[in-house]
Design a protein around this motif. Structure first.
Motif, short mmCIF file in Angstrom:
data_model
loop_
_atom_site.label_atom_id
_atom_site.label_comp_id
_atom_site.label_asym_id
_atom_site.label_seq_id
_atom_site.Cartn_x
_atom_site.Cartn_y
_atom_site.Cartn_z
N SER A 136 1.99 106.32 87.97
CA SER A 136 1.97 107.60 88.69
C SER A 136 2.16 107.37 90.19
O SER A 136 1.22 107.50 90.97
N ASN A 181 -11.30 97.54 89.66
CA ASN A 181 -10.82 98.65 90.49
C ASN A 181 -9.39 98.40 90.97
O ASN A 181 -8.52 99.28 90.91
N LYS A 195 -5.79 110.66 90.69
CA LYS A 195 -6.88 110.77 91.69
C LYS A 195 -8.23 110.53 91.03
O LYS A 195 -9.06 109.76 91.51
N GLN A 217 -7.23 93.48 99.09
CA GLN A 217 -8.29 94.48 99.17
C GLN A 217 -9.28 94.16 100.30
O GLN A 217 -9.96 93.12 100.25
N LYS A 243 -8.71 106.81 90.04
CA LYS A 243 -9.00 105.94 91.19
C LYS A 243 -10.37 106.24 91.79
O LYS A 243 -11.09 105.32 92.18
N ASP A 244 -10.71 107.53 91.88
CA ASP A 244 -12.01 107.89 92.46
C ASP A 244 -13.16 107.36 91.60
O ASP A 244 -14.17 106.89 92.12
N GLU A 287 -6.09 100.48 90.02
CA GLU A 287 -5.22 101.07 91.06
C GLU A 287 -3.76 100.66 90.84
O GLU A 287 -2.85 101.48 90.99
N GLY A 331 3.67 109.16 92.33
CA GLY A 331 3.47 110.40 93.08
C GLY A 331 2.06 110.94 92.86
O GLY A 331 1.29 110.38 92.07
N TYR A 332 1.75 112.04 93.55
CA TYR A 332 0.40 112.62 93.41
C TYR A 332 0.19 113.18 92.01
O TYR A 332 1.06 113.83 91.45
N ALA A 333 -0.99 112.90 91.44
CA ALA A 333 -1.38 113.50 90.16
C ALA A 333 -2.90 113.61 90.14
O ALA A 333 -3.59 112.68 90.57
#
Ligand SMILES: Nc1ncnc2c1ncn2[C@@H]1O[C@H](COP(=O)(O)OP(=O)(O)OP(=O)(O)O)[C@@H](O)[C@H]1O
Length: 161
Positions: free
Chosen positions: A118, A107, A126, A63, A129-130, A111, A120-122
């Protein structure tokens, strides 16, 4: 959902003895499954510390933000000695030095789990993580305010005398 891993593209339970010996599961192929947890047979306090240190090092290696936090912590300690801050200020600095990397570790952990479940995009991935990134940001802003409160008055006194 059964805990499993994907060594060599296969999905096998983490308790599988063959999996324990494969690379990617610690130097000794160390994996805890439910049976290990119940018996407490293979997990000493030293193992627990080793896992915690391993997590800190992983976050530091992977990181960019963690490296920035550590650099800021080193700078804060140097400033603390140079400006001879009082014990209460040291306590505030110590809390910030521990808190920000700790939240960065959480964090990083989140992640990793999100990427595991996940890839792939989900939208939920999002948001997760945000939100975790937002928690780090809040701690960093709070620490910056503490740093200003602790270091600016003695710095002005030093340079304006
Ligand atoms: N699976 C996903 N689905 C949807 N959006 C994602 C996903 N993975 C990442 N993102 C978006 O990309 C951003 C960056 O995610 P990434 O995993 O690259 O973290 P990072 O760059 O290490 O972030 P940080 O600086 O917070 O440590 C997330 O905050 C999120 O908005």
């Amino acid at each position: 959902m059964n805990a499993s891993n994907a060594v060599g593209g296969e999905n096998r339970p983490v308790g599988d003895p063959e999996v324990r010996d494969e690379p990617g599961f610690g130097e000794e192929g160390f994996v805890r499954n439910e049976a290990d947890k119940a018996s407490h047979s293979r997990f000493s306090l030293v193992n627990a510390f080793a896992c915690a240190i391993s997590g800190l090092l992983y976050a530091l290696k992977t990181q960019r933000n963690m490296k920035i936090h550590v650099a800021a912590a080193v700078l804060a300690v140097i400033l603390g000695f140079v400006l001879a801050i009082d014990p209460l200020s040291w306590a505030a600095v110590a809390v910030c030095i521990a808190l920000v990397p700790a939240v960065e570790c959480v964090n990083t952990a989140l992640e990793s789990v999100v990427d595991l479940v996940s890839p792939g995009y989900a939208d939920l991935a999002k948001h997760a993580k945000d939100c975790a990134a937002g928690a780090v940001l809040l701690c960093a802003i709070g620490s910056l305010i503490v740093a200003c409160a602790v270091f600016l008055p003695p710095a002005f006194a030093l340079f304006c005398q």
